[in-house]
Design a protein around this motif. Sequence first.
Motif, PDB file in Angstrom:
ATOM      1  N   HIS A 185       2.606   5.365   3.575  1.00 14.86           N
ATOM      2  CA  HIS A 185       3.231   5.114   3.293  1.00 14.86           C
ATOM      3  C   HIS A 185       3.859   5.561   2.667  1.00 14.86           C
ATOM      4  O   HIS A 185       3.832   5.189   0.905  1.00 14.86           O
ATOM      5  CB  HIS A 185       2.933   3.605   3.272  1.00 14.86           C
ATOM      6  N   LYS A 186       5.380   6.014   2.098  1.00 17.08           N
ATOM      7  CA  LYS A 186       6.207   7.059   1.379  1.00 17.08           C
ATOM      8  C   LYS A 186       7.069   6.523   0.650  1.00 17.08           C
ATOM      9  O   LYS A 186       7.143   6.258  -0.496  1.00 17.08           O
ATOM     10  CB  LYS A 186       6.982   7.631   1.929  1.00 17.08           C
ATOM     11  N   PHE A 187       7.066   4.353   1.418  1.00 19.55           N
ATOM     12  CA  PHE A 187       7.940   3.791   0.180  1.00 19.55           C
ATOM     13  C   PHE A 187       6.897   2.595   0.165  1.00 19.55           C
ATOM     14  O   PHE A 187       7.418   1.324  -0.346  1.00 19.55           O
ATOM     15  CB  PHE A 187       9.403   3.478   1.336  1.00 19.55           C
ATOM     16  N   ARG A 188       5.695   2.434  -0.527  1.00 19.91           N
ATOM     17  CA  ARG A 188       4.963   1.901  -0.600  1.00 19.91           C
ATOM     18  C   ARG A 188       5.393   1.031  -2.030  1.00 19.91           C
ATOM     19  O   ARG A 188       5.782  -0.197  -2.105  1.00 19.91           O
ATOM     20  CB  ARG A 188       3.519   2.013  -0.120  1.00 19.91           C
ATOM     21  N   ALA A 189       5.185   1.804  -2.711  1.00 21.43           N
ATOM     22  CA  ALA A 189       5.956   1.270  -4.477  1.00 21.43           C
ATOM     23  C   ALA A 189       7.452   0.838  -4.644  1.00 21.43           C
ATOM     24  O   ALA A 189       8.123   1.305  -3.146  1.00 21.43           O
ATOM     25  CB  ALA A 189       6.003   2.728  -5.701  1.00 21.43           C
TER      26      ALA A 189
END
Length: 180
Positions: free
Chosen positions: A76-80
């Motif tokens: 998940h590249k956009f979790r943060a």
Amino acid sequence: PDYVLTLPQSWDVLKARLSSNMRKNLRKHYETFDREGLRYKLRVVTETAEVEAATARFVALHGARAAAVGMVHHPHKFRAPRARAFLAEYLHAMAVAGQLRIFELEVEGTVVASRLTFLLGDVLYVYFAGYDPEWRGYSVMTVLMAEMIRWALARGVRKINLSTGNDQSKLRWKPEEFLL
């Protein structure tokens, strides 16, 4: 490696270049939608007013795919929050520049797959994707890619850059490989 699909003059010519197995799979995927009476459509988000909602749908689908169990792992590249904020700002800027295309496959009124892309001249650059794992059996990402290719052909796009990284979802389209 970077993979680039040079588009021929038509969908039929492109299909003829594919393996017989891939042509059969494409036919089967579309027949499944028809047989089950499922209406699908391609949605292409380009307008700045629509980007925020489309980005939220993308992040949710990207996260759902990353969380899927029993499948090849996709991070998940956009979790943060910082990564999501950067993505939102960048996508908005690309929409203002007229270069953003968020492709969505909608089935029965619900977006089940999403792919971020950027149209740079006559080249469509494919970025990250996400889909609802509940729709895995319908191969919604393959259908979305096929619909994206048809869209590109209809608009005179010359090439589709499938981005870097060696995986079957790219290779099945018979792209050229460039070593970077």
